[in-house]
Design an enzyme around this catalytic site. Structure first.
Site: not given
Ligand code: NAD
Ligand code: UFG
Length: 337
Positions: A84, A124, A148, A152, A294
């Site tokens: 993760k 997620s 990652y 998902k 981010d």
């Protein structure tokens, strides 16, 4: 119900196993311990009075999974197992695709072979990518910005295809926002292997003196105090969301994605202030440039979980921070003898 929990010794898995055992469910965990400790099992026993059954194995190991299904005959699976770390996934993408995607496909094939077609999958909020504006809801377009996140998204898409191909499958993809906190006993919690990537384990390790200083990644976002805003959710609320999802599988056919979040946003500096207050330790921090990848603000529209699962988060931020601190201060080095 008899349940197989992949990744059940990990952070979210262990809290879910506690809630399942407490409700009288029969649990077998499969985990290869790549990011967790076997000591979790005795802690779970201390909390619940029950020792979960445990098989140390990799979900990529088809023979091991076949043995588990033959021996334990689970009726449903909660699939937490996966790597993760977003940053690491950029460095070793093939390991992430193999472990998360190949491992999941092997698991789903073995489930199908044993006619076990009830599944709750750990997805997620990362699948909302960077182009949607919060509050994020399940109708929004999905995308991924790192390997990652792509694992998902790929697994979600595999599961939508699988459910379309065979109406016997009942699948819920739970899209977690930012799980924090720990069990109220202080016996289980988050224990990252290396230097933490995530905010709360980092802050709590600074407060306990294992790390010198928090780096706050950017204070020039378009948010009330300039720092990143996230939807932090207590890990026990998250665990209870899995129980509701398992109960809902009985009446659901097909595959559905559901957010597990609170619907509230909290900034990095609000977390730092709150944690300093609760721990009685001023958490030193330094503002540094933004972290690549981010985004400013991420929080859930949590309405679908309420409608479909009859679930909503109950624990507030103070409880999340208090429980994190109880775990960290009573287990300063994490899981050790
Ligand atoms: P964790 O690392 O604590 O738990 C994952 C567990 O899976 C670990 O115990 C690890 O040993 C095990 N595992 C990994 N690969 C395996 C394999 N091939 N075979 C067997 N076991 C394997 O992580 P967590 O925070 O509990 O997360 C659980 C799941 O939720 C993961 O799939 C993660 O991607 C997802 N998720 C986590 C967050 C978060 O912020 N913690 C957010 C969104 C989604
Ligand atoms: N942050 C810091 N310093 C740190 C760590 C984090 O300032 O040392 C900031 C981040 O910039 C962000 C906030 O704290 O604004 C939260 O960061 P986290 O790394 O804790 O969490 P993310 O929201 O970046 O990502 C997490 C998981 C992902 C998951 C996502 C779901 O790590 O796997 O939540 O929304 F996909």
């Amino acid at each position: 119900m008899k349940l197989l929990i992949t990744g059940g010794t990990g952070y979210i898995g262990s809290h879910t196993v506690v809630e399942l055992l407490s409700l009288g469910h029969d649990v077998v965990i499969v985990d290869n311990l790549v990011n967790s400790s076997e000591l979790v099992l005795s802690r779970i026993e201390k909390i619940t009075g029950k020792m979960p059954q445990f098989v140390k194995a990799d979900i990529c190991d088809r023979d091991a999974l076949n043995d588990i299904f033959s021996t334990y005959k689970p009726e449903a699976v909660v699939h937490f197992a996966g790597l993760k770390a977003v940053g690491e996934s950029n460095d070793i993408p093939l390991s992430y695709y193999h472990n998360n995607v190949t491992g999941s496909v092997v698991l789903f094939e073995v489930m199908a072979a044993h006619n076990v077609k009830n599944l709750v999958f750990s997805s997620s909020a990362t699948v909302y990518g960077e182009n949607n504006v919060s509050p994020l809801d399940e109708t929004m377009a999905t995308s991924a910005t790192n390997p990652y996140g792509r694992t998902k998204l790929m697994i979600e898409e595999i599961l939508f295809d699988l459910a379309k191909s065979d109406s016997d499958w009942s699948i819920i993809n739970l899209r977690y926002f930012n799980p924090i906190g720990a069990h109220q006993s202080g016996l289980i919690g988050e224990d990252p292997n290396d230097i933490p990537n995530n905010l709360l384990p980092y802050v709590s390790q600074v407060a306990i003196g294992r790390l010198a200083q928090l780096q706050v990644f950017g204070d020039d976002y378009n948010t009330p105090d300039g720092t990143g805003v996230r939807d932090y959710i207590h890990v026990v609320d998250l665990a209870l969301g899995h129980i509701k999802a398992l109960e809902t599988l009985a009446t659901l056919s097909g595959c559905q994605a559901i957010n597990l979040g609170t619907g509230n946003g909290t900034s990095v500096l609000q977390i730092v202030d709150g944690f300093s207050h609760i721990s009685g330790t001023k958490v030193p921090f330094k503002i540094v440039p933004r972290r690549a990848g981010d985004i400013a603000t991420v929080y859930a529209n949590a309405a679908l979980a309420k409608d479909v699962l009859g679930w909503q988060a109950e624990r507030n931020l103070t409880e999340m921070l208090e429980d994190t601190w109880r775990w960290q201060s009573t287990n300063p080095q994490g899981y050790t003898e």
